[in-house]
Scaffold this motif. Structure first.
Motif, short mmCIF file in Angstrom:
data_model
loop_
_atom_site.label_atom_id
_atom_site.label_comp_id
_atom_site.label_asym_id
_atom_site.label_seq_id
_atom_site.Cartn_x
_atom_site.Cartn_y
_atom_site.Cartn_z
N MET A 1 6.49 9.80 -4.19
CA MET A 1 5.41 9.14 -3.49
C MET A 1 4.43 8.49 -4.46
N ALA A 2 3.94 9.30 -5.43
CA ALA A 2 3.00 8.78 -6.41
C ALA A 2 3.65 7.68 -7.24
N ARG A 3 4.95 7.85 -7.54
CA ARG A 3 5.64 6.85 -8.36
C ARG A 3 5.71 5.51 -7.62
N MET A 4 5.95 5.56 -6.32
CA MET A 4 6.03 4.31 -5.56
C MET A 4 4.68 3.60 -5.55
N LEU A 5 3.59 4.35 -5.33
CA LEU A 5 2.26 3.74 -5.33
C LEU A 5 1.93 3.18 -6.70
N ALA A 6 2.30 3.95 -7.75
CA ALA A 6 2.01 3.50 -9.11
C ALA A 6 2.77 2.22 -9.46
N ASP A 7 3.99 2.08 -8.92
CA ASP A 7 4.79 0.89 -9.19
C ASP A 7 4.24 -0.35 -8.48
N ARG A 8 3.39 -0.13 -7.46
CA ARG A 8 2.80 -1.26 -6.72
C ARG A 8 1.28 -1.07 -6.69
N PRO A 9 0.63 -1.14 -7.84
CA PRO A 9 -0.78 -0.74 -7.98
C PRO A 9 -1.76 -1.57 -7.19
#
Length: 382
Positions: A1-9
């Motif tokens: 979840m965090a990785r997906m948000l981080a990839d689309r900042p």
């Protein structure tokens, strides 16, 4: 979840968008995002319906987090679980949850789980829920805390099918365009929909909801070329019912659509934990016991107790107690006043009422004249 948000900042993402991208259930995504926001590792934007990465999100993506049972169950697994008894899980310790409007919600226990977790699991399994109980007990607050992507319809006797599904509206240029209603929005975006005070809505109007709730999970928008709207994964229906409200009728057709029906009352222990005057909480408990016995029709719920606390902070205890009596229905005021007098130890409590007019002369008399030595000074006539 965090990785997906981080990839689309820079992208504000909804629960439905994240759920579709990751292939996880709507409830699982909601729980995970709520955890990130609570820990300061993601931001919940303005309306509470969108989320975005912040400076801590990338670091959170590098850390493995063990989540509560069921948090990351894919929807396919959740559907299978409908016919399988779930393994018992230890209750999660959940602190206050900040709702979209900024208010805090304090979870209560439901089926050995925090109520917000129980509702999330029911959503994962597509089990519609009806919450019933007196006004002011926190039904709406619970749903708002459980589902940050929530849409709400405030039901009443004037609610129409158009209010749910949509209707034509006139633009500034004079043209008419079809504006979809909250039911269609919730279905197409895979969001939760609360029909508040559902039992005040005409049964004929409520019938428009039923095809979206059963196995079909679709509706026809007859007013817009007979268009068929299908529910996306994550779409979920919750309803609220106030049994004691005049005109509220829970029909068999409506009740049968909600497989789980949960009674919601006031948690007086929570009221004490929120530092509401213990005497007033005792008054509320006493009146609630009378209501349960059928001797009285009204008792203060958590909403009224919180209002009492705010009023007391502004106007003082005497005025707050008087207001507590005054907000009771006329037929119950004498009993409420007697309980306040006996339990709170205050004599002759009457509804909060305006007194005599404070005239300009009275006000000015209380102020010293310029050059005087004080309020007792008076000019002598010459």
């Amino acid at each position: 979840m965090a990785r997906m948000l981080a990839d689309r900042p820079t992208d504000p993402l909804t629960i439905g968008e994240i759920s579709k991208a990751l292939g996880h259930s709507h409830g699982a995504v909601q729980q995970a995002v709520t955890t990130l926001v609570r820990r300061g590792e993601a931001d919940q934007l303005g309306t509470g319906k969108q989320f975005r990465a912040n400076g801590k999100t990338a670091a959170a993506a590098q850390t493995a987090v063990i989540s509560p049972p069921g948090t990351h169950s894919p929807r396919a697994q959740a559907a299978t679980a409908r016919t399988t008894a779930p393994a018992p899980a230890a209750p999660n310790q959940v602190g206050p949850i900040r709702r979209a409007g900024g208010q805090l919600y304090h979870p209560r226990e439901l089926a050995d789980l925090p109520d917000v977790e129980a509702l999330a699991r029911l959503r994962d399994a597509d089990v519609p829920v009806l919450l019933y109980g007196p006004p002011g007990t926190g039904k709406t607050s619970l749903v708002e805390a459980a589902f940050p992507d929530l849409l709400t319809v405030a039901g009443d006797g004037d609610t129409t099918v158009g209010d749910l599904i949509g209707e034509y509206t006139q633009e500034d240029g004079g043209n008419y365009v079809f504006q979809y209603g909250p039911l269609v929005t919730a279905m197409t975006e895979g969001r939760a929909l609360l029909i508040d005070d559902a039992t005040l809505i005409s049964p004929k109007v409520l019938a428009a909801l039923y095809p979206a709730m059963d196995g079909r999970r679709q509706i026809q928008v007859k007013a817009h070329k007979g268009e068929t709207i299908k529910a996306e994964p994550g779409f979920y229906m919750v309803a609220g019912h106030n049994p004691g409200v005049h005109g509220a009728v829970l029909t068999e057709a409506l009740a049968s659509r909600f497989s789980v029906q949960i009674q919601v009352g006031t948690d007086y222990d929570l009221a004490l934990a929120l530092r509401i005057d213990a005497r007033v909480v005792r008054v509320a408990r006493h009146l609630a016991a009378q209501v349960e016995l059928g001797e009285l029709g009204w008792a203060p719920q958590l909403r009224e107790l919180l209002s009492y606390q705010k009023t007391e902070a502004v106007l003082g205890t005497k005025a707050a107690l008087a207001n507590l009596v005054g907000i009771a229905p006329i037929e119950d005021r004498d009993a409420v006043a007697a309980a306040v007098s006996k339990i709170a130890g205050v004599k002759q409590v009457a509804p909060l009422t305006l007194g005599r007019q404070l005239s300009a002369a009275t006000t000015s008399a209380a102020q010293p004249h310029p050059g005087s030595t004080g309020p007792a000074h008076r000019r002598r006539p010459r």
